[in-house]
Design a protein around this motif. Structure first.
Motif, PDB file in Angstrom:
ATOM      1  N   VAL A 207      57.947  67.967  77.020  1.00  0.00           N
ATOM      2  CA  VAL A 207      58.826  66.113  77.019  1.00  0.00           C
ATOM      3  C   VAL A 207      59.025  66.050  77.956  1.00  0.00           C
ATOM      4  O   VAL A 207      59.173  66.593  78.874  1.00  0.00           O
ATOM      5  CB  VAL A 207      59.997  66.894  76.051  1.00  0.00           C
ATOM      6  CG1 VAL A 207      61.305  65.172  76.048  1.00  0.00           C
ATOM      7  CG2 VAL A 207      59.781  66.907  74.858  1.00  0.00           C
ATOM      8  N   CYS A 209      55.929  64.546  80.744  1.00  0.00           N
ATOM      9  CA  CYS A 209      55.551  65.739  80.770  1.00  0.00           C
ATOM     10  C   CYS A 209      54.773  64.915  82.209  1.00  0.00           C
ATOM     11  O   CYS A 209      53.797  65.996  82.398  1.00  0.00           O
ATOM     12  CB  CYS A 209      54.336  65.358  79.607  1.00  0.00           C
ATOM     13  SG  CYS A 209      53.217  63.457  79.719  1.00  0.00           S
ATOM     14  N   VAL A 227      51.247  68.110  72.984  1.00  0.00           N
ATOM     15  CA  VAL A 227      51.334  67.008  72.769  1.00  0.00           C
ATOM     16  C   VAL A 227      52.305  67.304  75.081  1.00  0.00           C
ATOM     17  O   VAL A 227      53.262  67.558  74.951  1.00  0.00           O
ATOM     18  CB  VAL A 227      51.958  67.055  71.620  1.00  0.00           C
ATOM     19  CG1 VAL A 227      52.026  64.554  72.249  1.00  0.00           C
ATOM     20  CG2 VAL A 227      50.788  66.538  70.919  1.00  0.00           C
ATOM     21  N   VAL A 229      54.845  63.798  76.428  1.00  0.00           N
ATOM     22  CA  VAL A 229      55.365  62.242  76.316  1.00  0.00           C
ATOM     23  C   VAL A 229      56.172  61.771  77.231  1.00  0.00           C
ATOM     24  O   VAL A 229      56.442  62.949  78.166  1.00  0.00           O
ATOM     25  CB  VAL A 229      56.127  62.149  74.384  1.00  0.00           C
ATOM     26  CG1 VAL A 229      55.563  62.484  72.862  1.00  0.00           C
ATOM     27  CG2 VAL A 229      57.133  63.155  74.945  1.00  0.00           C
ATOM     28  N   THR A 230      55.768  60.721  78.100  1.00  0.00           N
ATOM     29  CA  THR A 230      56.225  60.200  79.256  1.00  0.00           C
ATOM     30  C   THR A 230      56.197  58.662  78.651  1.00  0.00           C
ATOM     31  O   THR A 230      55.765  57.844  78.059  1.00  0.00           O
ATOM     32  CB  THR A 230      55.510  59.895  79.991  1.00  0.00           C
ATOM     33  OG1 THR A 230      56.866  59.699  80.924  1.00  0.00           O
ATOM     34  CG2 THR A 230      53.669  59.856  80.422  1.00  0.00           C
ATOM     35  N   ALA A 236      50.618  58.879  82.482  1.00  0.00           N
ATOM     36  CA  ALA A 236      49.972  58.786  81.402  1.00  0.00           C
ATOM     37  C   ALA A 236      48.940  58.661  81.588  1.00  0.00           C
ATOM     38  O   ALA A 236      48.400  59.197  80.920  1.00  0.00           O
ATOM     39  CB  ALA A 236      50.495  57.907  80.499  1.00  0.00           C
ATOM     40  N   ARG A 255      50.792  60.749  75.480  1.00  0.00           N
ATOM     41  CA  ARG A 255      51.706  59.803  75.058  1.00  0.00           C
ATOM     42  C   ARG A 255      52.432  58.958  75.830  1.00  0.00           C
ATOM     43  O   ARG A 255      53.361  60.063  76.249  1.00  0.00           O
ATOM     44  CB  ARG A 255      52.077  60.062  73.556  1.00  0.00           C
ATOM     45  CG  ARG A 255      51.143  60.663  71.941  1.00  0.00           C
ATOM     46  CD  ARG A 255      52.155  61.022  71.713  1.00  0.00           C
ATOM     47  NE  ARG A 255      51.578  61.430  70.551  1.00  0.00           N
ATOM     48  CZ  ARG A 255      52.367  62.528  69.420  1.00  0.00           C
ATOM     49  NH1 ARG A 255      52.739  62.466  69.391  1.00  0.00           N
ATOM     50  NH2 ARG A 255      51.219  63.120  68.407  1.00  0.00           N
ATOM     51  N   GLN A 257      55.170  57.908  74.957  1.00  0.00           N
ATOM     52  CA  GLN A 257      56.557  58.045  73.952  1.00  0.00           C
ATOM     53  C   GLN A 257      57.961  58.248  73.862  1.00  0.00           C
ATOM     54  O   GLN A 257      57.985  59.122  74.883  1.00  0.00           O
ATOM     55  CB  GLN A 257      55.663  58.242  72.561  1.00  0.00           C
ATOM     56  CG  GLN A 257      56.321  58.829  71.461  1.00  0.00           C
ATOM     57  CD  GLN A 257      55.821  59.441  70.523  1.00  0.00           C
ATOM     58  OE1 GLN A 257      55.234  60.722  71.076  1.00  0.00           O
ATOM     59  NE2 GLN A 257      54.941  58.848  69.313  1.00  0.00           N
ATOM     60  N   ASP A 258      59.275  57.737  73.203  1.00  0.00           N
ATOM     61  CA  ASP A 258      60.154  57.759  73.763  1.00  0.00           C
ATOM     62  C   ASP A 258      60.277  59.514  72.499  1.00  0.00           C
ATOM     63  O   ASP A 258      59.597  59.732  71.344  1.00  0.00           O
ATOM     64  CB  ASP A 258      61.077  57.352  73.133  1.00  0.00           C
ATOM     65  CG  ASP A 258      61.777  57.501  73.872  1.00  0.00           C
ATOM     66  OD1 ASP A 258      63.115  58.593  73.091  1.00  0.00           O
ATOM     67  OD2 ASP A 258      63.288  56.831  74.048  1.00  0.00           O
ATOM     68  N   TYR A 259      61.035  60.688  73.234  1.00  0.00           N
ATOM     69  CA  TYR A 259      61.087  61.594  72.019  1.00  0.00           C
ATOM     70  C   TYR A 259      62.178  61.917  71.570  1.00  0.00           C
ATOM     71  O   TYR A 259      61.700  62.680  70.666  1.00  0.00           O
ATOM     72  CB  TYR A 259      62.161  62.643  73.582  1.00  0.00           C
ATOM     73  CG  TYR A 259      63.342  62.043  73.144  1.00  0.00           C
ATOM     74  CD1 TYR A 259      64.462  63.140  72.546  1.00  0.00           C
ATOM     75  CD2 TYR A 259      63.980  61.673  74.690  1.00  0.00           C
ATOM     76  CE1 TYR A 259      66.223  62.625  72.601  1.00  0.00           C
ATOM     77  CE2 TYR A 259      65.093  61.181  74.535  1.00  0.00           C
ATOM     78  CZ  TYR A 259      66.150  61.609  73.553  1.00  0.00           C
ATOM     79  OH  TYR A 259      67.441  61.751  73.453  1.00  0.00           O
ATOM     80  N   VAL A 262      58.838  60.679  68.613  1.00  0.00           N
ATOM     81  CA  VAL A 262      58.446  61.842  68.374  1.00  0.00           C
ATOM     82  C   VAL A 262      58.275  62.618  66.593  1.00  0.00           C
ATOM     83  O   VAL A 262      59.493  63.192  66.391  1.00  0.00           O
ATOM     84  CB  VAL A 262      57.844  63.152  69.144  1.00  0.00           C
ATOM     85  CG1 VAL A 262      57.482  63.815  69.281  1.00  0.00           C
ATOM     86  CG2 VAL A 262      57.968  62.651  70.478  1.00  0.00           C
TER      87      VAL A 262
END
Length: 427
Positions: A207, A209, A227, A229-230, A236, A255, A257-259, A262
């Motif tokens: 989380v 990353c 995986v 996420v940032t 990214a 990704r 993506q917001d944590y 997920v």
């Protein structure tokens, strides 16, 4: 103290008002060639009357920071020696920053500004500053994405100059002061993997990353699927390219993506390195609950975060760090983080304090920035380079003073196998 008169003597008086000190431990050089302050002390140059106007309107760290970012004040000597001198007196020595300037002191500043011909409306703030919207609800998905973009999407080339080949933007782990930044960052990545108990075939969620360094290390050295996420598109993009170059694209998924979004758990392990500082006090329970739900029973979570060691704090939008560096960022005391984890029935396996390690890391980043100054300015602009130099050097001193700490908190979700009897499993 020696003085050649002129503007410098007035400037020394003004800075003394801001700091709450009768004498300042700095040598001041003014735009008219005059000097004031102790001979041999760290020197700063005030290049413009506009710096005085900034202090008159914002008599504290924000006014000083704006003048430095705008190039109206320059640090002539070692940046750490200069800040150490600045924070050794008056309000900064007592409270960490020059706040609480009285009405009487403001009037003294105004008189000094009049004498220096520096009276006028507040100068425009440097473009690097984020001016907060007072009524905005904080830690929404859109707000967090904007805050992350402000800090991390300043250019991968700029960060490469500061961070070096590791591209790790969090506290390294040093065997000693001569370890070297790259080796210390590699040691940190490996320590995280060992604490999480990674084994071939596991799924790891990273989380926040960053540029993918931990994801690549875990996939390559521990044979796990990762995986990351940032919220940073720039991070990214580079992380994906690094995974492809390393032949790990099938093992590492990055990704934007917001944590909170997920949904493809469960994961065998979760790492959160230098990310929860962006979560904030009010959203901390949501953050912990979400990671708990994404983790399989018996799985481990490692939360690596900066803490505030100087007592209870609340978020203040009128500080330099909030306006220029980490909009909406919050540092919480360690006990609040542990309490939030335990409230979700996580079992605490280990807490490791790395305060001294972060001071060494920050000093290394400042050295790299200064060594590559012209390239950094080309990559991100003079103002942005100044912001990073100021915040990293000041942060290093705060870690050395014990005002801030950084802690790795390792927890396990109930269920599954028991943890090892001793910490030797990951030491």
């Amino acid at each position: 103290m020696t003085s050649t008169g002129g503007a410098a003597a007035r400037l020394a008086e003004a800075l003394g008002v801001v700091l709450g000190a009768d004498e300042i431990p700095l040598r001041l050089r003014a735009w008219d060639g005059s000097e004031a302050g102790p001979v041999g002390a760290p020197a700063i140059t005030i290049r413009s009357r506009r710096a005085v106007r900034r202090l008159a309107w914002a008599p504290g760290e924000l006014g000083l920071g704006r003048a430095y970012v705008a190039g109206e004040i320059d640090i002539e000597d070692d940046v750490f020696d200069t800040f150490a001198a600045l924070t050794s007196v008056g309000r900064w020595a007592a409270a960490g920053q020059p706040r609480g300037v009285s009405l009487r002191d403001r009037l003294r500043l105004l008189r000094t500004a009049v004498r220096l011909g520096a009276v006028g409306p507040p100068p425009p703030v440097p473009p690097e500053e984020v001016v907060p919207t007072r009524r905005r609800r904080r830690h929404t998905r859109a707000g967090d994405a904007a805050a992350v973009t402000h800090h991390y999407d300043v250019g991968n080339d700029f960060y490469a100059l500061v961070l070096g080949p590791s591209m790790v933007y969090s506290c390294a782990v040093w065997d000693d002061e001569d370890t070297g930044l790259d080796a210390a960052q590699k040691a940190k990545l490996d320590l995280v993997c060992r604490k999480l108990g990674l084994r071939p075939g596991m799924r790891l969620l990273d989380v926040g990353c960053g540029w993918g360094s931990l994801a690549l290390h875990a996939a390559e050295r521990y044979d796990v699927d990762v995986v990351g996420v940032t919220l940073s598109g720039e991070q990214a993009r580079l992380a994906r390219a690094r995974a492809a170059d390393a032949g790990l694209a099938e093992r590492v998924e990055i990704r934007v993506q917001d944590y909170r979004d997920v949904t493809d758990g469960p994961y065998d392990a979760i790492s959160s390195i230098g990310m929860s500082e962006h979560v904030g006090r009010t959203a901390l329970p949501t953050y912990v609950a979400r990671l708990h739900d994404l983790l399989r029973p018996g799985g481990r979570l490692l939360n690596h975060a900066i803490s505030w060691n100087a007592g209870a704090t609340s978020w203040d939008s009128d500080t330099f760090i909030a306006r220029y560096v980490f909009p909406d960022g919050e540092l919480l005391p360690l006990h609040e983080v542990v309490a939030a984890l335990e409230a979700q029935r996580f079992e605490v396996l280990d807490v490791e304090a790395l305060r001294r390690h972060y001071a060494l890391t920050l000093r290394s980043w400042v050295r790299r920035l200064e060594q590559h100054w012209d390239e950094a300015v080309t990559a991100a602009g003079d103002g942005r380079a100044r912001v990073w130099r100021l915040y990293m050097a000041a942060s290093a001193l705060a870690f050395e003073a014990g005002d801030m700490g950084v802690n790795q908190v390792l927890v396990q979700r109930p269920g599954g196998s028991d943890p090892p009897l001793r910490r030797t499993a990951w030491l």
